[in-house]
Every structure is written in structure tokens, then in C-alpha cells.
Design a protein around this motif. Structure first.
Motif, mmCIF file in Angstrom:
data_model
loop_
_atom_site.group_PDB
_atom_site.id
_atom_site.type_symbol
_atom_site.label_atom_id
_atom_site.label_comp_id
_atom_site.label_asym_id
_atom_site.label_seq_id
_atom_site.Cartn_x
_atom_site.Cartn_y
_atom_site.Cartn_z
ATOM 1 N N ILE A 217 6.006 -5.352 2.829
ATOM 2 C CA ILE A 217 5.053 -4.389 2.269
ATOM 3 C C ILE A 217 5.484 -2.969 2.596
ATOM 4 C CG2 ILE A 217 2.693 -3.495 2.515
ATOM 5 C CD1 ILE A 217 1.749 -6.404 2.754
ATOM 6 N N ARG A 218 5.931 -2.761 3.824
ATOM 7 C CA ARG A 218 6.366 -1.427 4.237
ATOM 8 C C ARG A 218 7.714 -1.055 3.627
ATOM 9 N NH1 ARG A 218 9.439 -0.412 8.497
ATOM 10 N NH2 ARG A 218 8.825 -2.286 9.629
ATOM 11 N N LEU A 219 8.676 -1.966 3.673
ATOM 12 C CA LEU A 219 10.027 -1.656 3.216
ATOM 13 C C LEU A 219 10.089 -1.379 1.715
ATOM 14 C CD1 LEU A 219 12.012 -4.337 5.249
ATOM 15 C CD2 LEU A 219 12.143 -1.865 5.548
ATOM 16 N N ILE B 223 2.454 -7.407 -8.022
ATOM 17 C CA ILE B 223 3.038 -6.807 -6.828
ATOM 18 C C ILE B 223 4.014 -5.738 -7.294
ATOM 19 C CG2 ILE B 223 4.377 -7.179 -4.737
ATOM 20 C CD1 ILE B 223 3.569 -10.089 -4.787
ATOM 21 N N TRP B 224 3.656 -4.493 -7.079
ATOM 22 C CA TRP B 224 4.558 -3.392 -7.394
ATOM 23 C C TRP B 224 5.424 -3.116 -6.175
ATOM 24 C CZ3 TRP B 224 5.202 -1.104 -12.064
ATOM 25 C CH2 TRP B 224 4.211 -1.311 -13.035
ATOM 26 N N TYR B 225 6.725 -2.996 -6.378
ATOM 27 C CA TYR B 225 7.620 -2.709 -5.266
ATOM 28 C C TYR B 225 8.708 -1.739 -5.732
ATOM 29 C CZ TYR B 225 10.603 -6.258 -7.508
ATOM 30 O OH TYR B 225 11.347 -6.976 -8.408
ATOM 31 N N ARG B 226 9.185 -0.955 -4.797
ATOM 32 C CA ARG B 226 10.110 0.118 -5.126
ATOM 33 C C ARG B 226 11.465 -0.103 -4.459
ATOM 34 N NH1 ARG B 226 11.568 4.388 -2.662
ATOM 35 N NH2 ARG B 226 10.012 4.100 -1.026
ATOM 36 N N PHE C 2 -0.575 -3.700 -4.574
ATOM 37 C CA PHE C 2 -1.101 -4.919 -5.200
ATOM 38 C C PHE C 2 -2.262 -4.508 -6.096
ATOM 39 C CE2 PHE C 2 0.781 -5.855 -1.150
ATOM 40 C CZ PHE C 2 1.557 -6.966 -1.375
ATOM 41 N N ALA C 3 -2.030 -4.636 -7.423
ATOM 42 C CA ALA C 3 -3.029 -4.125 -8.356
ATOM 43 C C ALA C 3 -2.963 -4.868 -9.696
ATOM 44 C CB ALA C 3 -2.798 -2.631 -8.580
ATOM 45 N N PRO C 4 -4.110 -5.050 -10.349
ATOM 46 C CA PRO C 4 -5.454 -4.847 -9.803
ATOM 47 C C PRO C 4 -5.791 -5.988 -8.834
ATOM 48 C CG PRO C 4 -5.602 -5.731 -12.022
ATOM 49 C CD PRO C 4 -4.147 -5.484 -11.755
ATOM 50 N N ALA D 248 -2.701 -1.060 0.954
ATOM 51 C CA ALA D 248 -1.791 -1.453 -0.132
ATOM 52 C C ALA D 248 -2.529 -2.091 -1.306
ATOM 53 C CB ALA D 248 -0.738 -2.427 0.393
ATOM 54 N N LEU D 249 -3.830 -2.317 -1.160
ATOM 55 C CA LEU D 249 -4.615 -3.006 -2.185
ATOM 56 C C LEU D 249 -5.291 -2.004 -3.109
ATOM 57 C CD1 LEU D 249 -6.334 -5.650 0.153
ATOM 58 C CD2 LEU D 249 -4.063 -5.734 -0.908
ATOM 59 N N MET D 250 -5.160 -2.222 -4.417
ATOM 60 C CA MET D 250 -5.749 -1.341 -5.406
ATOM 61 C C MET D 250 -6.703 -2.140 -6.295
ATOM 62 S SD MET D 250 -4.116 1.432 -4.646
ATOM 63 C CE MET D 250 -2.665 1.838 -3.653
#
Length: 301
Positions: free
Chosen positions: A147-149, A200-203, A154-156, A274-276
Motif C-alpha cells: 500500500i505504501r510502496l 486498486i489504484w497503484y502507481r 481503493f475506490a469506490p 487509503a480507502l475512498m
């Protein structure tokens, strides 16, 4: 942001910058994704390495039992990660939660005859070595670090109370199905109904990607099933009627899939930010620690 977490991210950013400078441009995102996944799973990977190595070298006449040695090794890893700032105190809280919930389930399952720990050990609770709790904790550690890295969102995301109820129902069913009808098929359906819209959005670098949460849980369950096979092959534990050379039943993958929702909900108790609740777009995301220019540091070292 705490000083400890800030230094953790500084270390990870320095490693990331060093790797990006050496990577071929066309494969940067793929390689960085793999490297981040390996870094997130470092604690669990080192636990598996300890299981494999100890299985190869341990002798029954050694004064220290293998399970006790593995417990000392796991505690030493935890101390090392915190000392070297490879792990934040926030992630350590997650590990503590997982160790407690995992150990309780292990005690029940072992005494119900589902599986057993065939080796010797002094530090046991009702035939369960305390090392076993760290194996569950490694799952939580991976999620928290990922989650941090990956700067995950997390949406919706469903109402938090709904996810807690589902997690409690799944956790309870792991105990109750020994005396009551097994409702796992209904629980499988509940995970899809509750999370089918959740992404799960991740960058990676400056680019954002997404994956449906149920798909991520299914893919993760495959890797956990493989890790369980390593555990049985190294005689750390054995399912009822299983020998070390047997593969774990594919049905256990379903158990891991459900347990991952319990794990994820446990992590979100600590990582609520992290929750939207509403749909989310990367365009609305503020610059993160990886893309912002670092502020001048006034600390030495």
C-alpha cells in the motif's frame, strides 16, 4: 508523517532512483513493479528462506529445536527491519494484529485435527509453535508495505462496517464449519457482490494503473498456495493425512482467497486513509513522496 516513516521512504526512494538510472527505458515500469513487489514481500520471502535452509541443515540432536530457532529468526528479522528503517512502526502494528489473529486460528485448527506441526519446539501454545503467527503476519506485512510502496488507493470502497462484517463472517466460518454447515460458497459470492466495483489504484513512477480488487485477491491466493506448499515440503507443517512430498489440495486456494479479505480488512484498520468511498481518479491525487522533490534535510546521517 513520522520521522521514522520519512526515513523509510527516503531509503526506498534512493533504492528506486538507483534502479531506474540503470534500467532499460522500455522495461522500467515492468521491472520496477517486480522490484517493488519483491521489496514488499521481503519479510515473507526471508521467512520462507529460513524454512528452506533450516530444513536442509537442521539436526534432531542439536540443543535448540528447529521451531524455536525459527521463532528467534523471525523476531530478529522484525527487529532488524525496524532498526534499519526497512519497515515503519505503522506496519509493525499490522504485523502484531496478524500474529494475534493467526495464532488463535492456528491453535483451534491444530487441535481440531486440520493440520499439525510435526517438529519439536519448547515455545509452543497448545501444540502450536509461536513462529506460526509470523507466517500470517508476513501476509499483513506484504499488504501494508505494498500500500505504501505503490501509493495505493481503493475506490469506490464499500462502507467500512460492511467489510468488517464480511471479514468477521469469514473468520468465524473457519472455526464454525467444524460443527455447522460450511457457508464458504455464500462468502465467495459476498466478496464479489461487495467489492465488484472496487479498484486498486497503484502507481509506478508517474503512471497510475488499476486492478479489480477480487482479481487481485485471486492472484494473491495462488502465490499463498505456492508458499504453503513450500511450508509442507520443508516439514514446517502438514495437513491432516498429508506427507511432505504431497502437494496441498487446490481447494486450499479458496481458503486463502477468503482469508485474504480478513487480512485486507485487518490492514485497513491501520491504513484507513487509503480507502475512498467515491470513485477516484489519479488526476485528483496530490503529488506523492516518490514524485515530489525532497525537502532539504536538517538532520545528519
Amino acid at each position: 508523517m513520522s520521522t521514522h516513516l520519512s526515513k523509510t521512504r527516503q531509503l526506498e526512494r534512493a533504492l528506486g532512483d538507483a534502479m531506474r538510472a540503470r534500467l532499460p527505458s522500455g522495461f522500467t515500469e515492468l521491472v520496477m513493479f517486480c522490484l517493488k513487489m519483491i521489496w514488499a514481500g521481503l519479510f515473507g520471502g526471508m521467512l520462507l528462506a529460513g524454512m528452506i535452509l533450516s530444513n536442509r541443515i537442521w539436526q534432531t540432536d542439536w540443543p535448540l529445536a528447529r521451531y524455536d530457532a525459527l521463532l528467534i529468526y523471525a523476531i530478529a528479522l522484525q527487529i532488524l527491519f525496524l532498526t534499519l528503517r526497512m519497515e515503519s512502526w505503522r506496519e509493525a502494528q499490522v504485523i502484531l494484529l496478524f500474529h494475534a489473529t493467526g495464532t488463535v486460528m492456528e491453535i483451534f485448527k491444530v487441535n481440531a485435527g486440520s493440520w499439525a506441526y510435526p517438529g519439536d519446539g519448547v515455545i509452543k501454545l497448545w501444540d502450536v509453535p509461536l513462529y506460526s503467527g509470523f507466517m500470517y503476519a508476513s501476509v499483513g506485512a506484504f499488504m501494508a508495505r505494498a500500500i505504501r510502496l505503490f501509493d495505493m488507493r481503493f475506490a469506490p470502497y464499500p462502507h467500512f462496517w460492511m467489510t468488517m462484517m464480511l471479514a468477521c463472517a469469514i473468520y468465524t466460518n473457519f472455526f464454525a464449519h467444524h460443527v455447522l454447515p460450511d457457508i464458504r460458497m455464500a462468502l465467495f459470492a459476498a466478496t464479489i457482490l461487495l467489492f465488484w466495483r472496487t479498484r486498486i489504484w497503484y502507481r509506478i513512477g508517474a503512471n497510475w494503473h488499476w486492478m479489480p480488487l477480487p482479481l487481485a485477491a485471486f492472484l494473491s491466493s495462488i502465490f499463498l498456495w505456492l508458499a504453503e506448499n513450500i511450508g509442507t515440503a520443508t516439514k514446517v507443517w502438514l495437513d491432516h493425512g498429508q506427507s511432505a512430498g504431497d502437494w496441498v489440495s487446490l481447494a486450499k486456494m479458496g481458503s486463502w482467497y477468503l482469508l485474504l479479505y480478513v487480512s485486507f480488512t485487518t490492514v485497513t484498520v491501520v491504513f484507513r486513509d487509503a480507502l475512498m468511498r467515491e470513485s477516484w481518479s489519479p488526476k485528483s491525487a496530490p503529488a506523492s513522496a516518490e514524485t515530489r522533490s525532497p525537502k532539504p534535510s536538517t538532520q545528519s546521517g
